[in-house]
Design a protein around this motif. Sequence first.
Motif, PDB file in Angstrom:
ATOM      1  N   ARG A  19       0.846  -1.179   0.000  1.00  0.00           N
ATOM      2  CA  ARG A  19       0.000   0.000   0.000  1.00  0.00           C
ATOM      3  C   ARG A  19       0.884   1.232   0.000  1.00  0.00           C
ATOM      4  NH1 ARG A  19      -4.379   2.535   4.250  1.00  0.00           N
ATOM      5  NH2 ARG A  19      -2.465   3.071   5.358  1.00  0.00           N
ATOM      6  N   ALA A  49      -3.509   5.218 -11.867  1.00  0.00           N
ATOM      7  CA  ALA A  49      -4.842   5.378 -11.289  1.00  0.00           C
ATOM      8  C   ALA A  49      -5.052   6.832 -10.906  1.00  0.00           C
ATOM      9  CB  ALA A  49      -5.022   4.484 -10.066  1.00  0.00           C
ATOM     10  N   THR A  58     -13.229   7.034  -9.813  1.00  0.00           N
ATOM     11  CA  THR A  58     -11.850   6.602  -9.970  1.00  0.00           C
ATOM     12  C   THR A  58     -11.618   6.107 -11.388  1.00  0.00           C
ATOM     13  OG1 THR A  58     -12.391   4.370  -9.211  1.00  0.00           O
ATOM     14  CG2 THR A  58     -11.615   5.931  -7.546  1.00  0.00           C
ATOM     15  N   TYR A  60      -8.555   3.690 -13.794  1.00  0.00           N
ATOM     16  CA  TYR A  60      -7.392   2.826 -13.718  1.00  0.00           C
ATOM     17  C   TYR A  60      -6.869   2.494 -15.106  1.00  0.00           C
ATOM     18  CZ  TYR A  60      -8.978   2.042  -8.936  1.00  0.00           C
ATOM     19  OH  TYR A  60      -9.370   2.221  -7.628  1.00  0.00           O
ATOM     20  N   LYS A  65      -6.227  -2.715 -13.552  1.00  0.00           N
ATOM     21  CA  LYS A  65      -7.643  -2.778 -13.193  1.00  0.00           C
ATOM     22  C   LYS A  65      -7.959  -4.116 -12.537  1.00  0.00           C
ATOM     23  CE  LYS A  65      -9.890  -0.463 -16.157  1.00  0.00           C
ATOM     24  NZ  LYS A  65     -10.582  -0.024 -17.385  1.00  0.00           N
ATOM     25  N   ARG A  67      -6.789  -5.101  -9.745  1.00  0.00           N
ATOM     26  CA  ARG A  67      -5.715  -5.449  -8.787  1.00  0.00           C
ATOM     27  C   ARG A  67      -5.369  -4.281  -7.881  1.00  0.00           C
ATOM     28  NH1 ARG A  67      -0.749  -6.509 -10.611  1.00  0.00           N
ATOM     29  NH2 ARG A  67      -0.945  -5.220 -12.504  1.00  0.00           N
ATOM     30  N   THR A  69      -6.275  -0.427  -6.109  1.00  0.00           N
ATOM     31  CA  THR A  69      -7.378   0.410  -5.655  1.00  0.00           C
ATOM     32  C   THR A  69      -6.829   1.733  -5.130  1.00  0.00           C
ATOM     33  OG1 THR A  69      -8.659  -1.542  -5.006  1.00  0.00           O
ATOM     34  CG2 THR A  69      -9.359   0.582  -4.122  1.00  0.00           C
ATOM     35  N   SER A  71      -7.592   5.366  -3.245  1.00  0.00           N
ATOM     36  CA  SER A  71      -8.527   5.958  -2.297  1.00  0.00           C
ATOM     37  C   SER A  71      -7.886   7.217  -1.715  1.00  0.00           C
ATOM     38  CB  SER A  71      -8.885   4.969  -1.186  1.00  0.00           C
ATOM     39  OG  SER A  71      -7.725   4.590  -0.459  1.00  0.00           O
TER      40      SER A  71
END
Length: 127
Positions: A19, A49, A58, A60, A65, A67, A69, A71
């Motif tokens: 992350r 993204a 959002t 991508y 896409k 896989r 995310t 935020s």
Amino acid sequence: QVQLVESGGGLVQAGGSLRLSCTAYGRTFTNYAMGWFRQAPGKEREFVAAITWTGRSTGYADSVKGRFTISRDNAKNTVYLLMNSLKPEDTAVYYCAADRAIRRAAVTSTGEQYNYWGQGTQVTVSS
């Protein structure tokens, strides 16, 4: 001085997760879309993204896409990129960027539409 500072990169095995975080200092980007781009050695920078200023929309790249995310937490002035099922071809320096247009209705994948960039964080995926 405005700064976007990325963190969370590292070395991970294929199939693993990371992350990434990008925190803005010096000003708030609450009213601006944010994006993630990456650049692998010998290749051009590419869009990964983006997320609108509201967080409701959002976009991508096809290659990530399903896989990845994206935020955001506007209270923390931070945008995130959760990367799952990582592949060796995801190896790159990842950059976050802030849209130059205030309250853009839709995300943009064009790098020239972003006017603030972080210094990048390295992501290496081993096979």
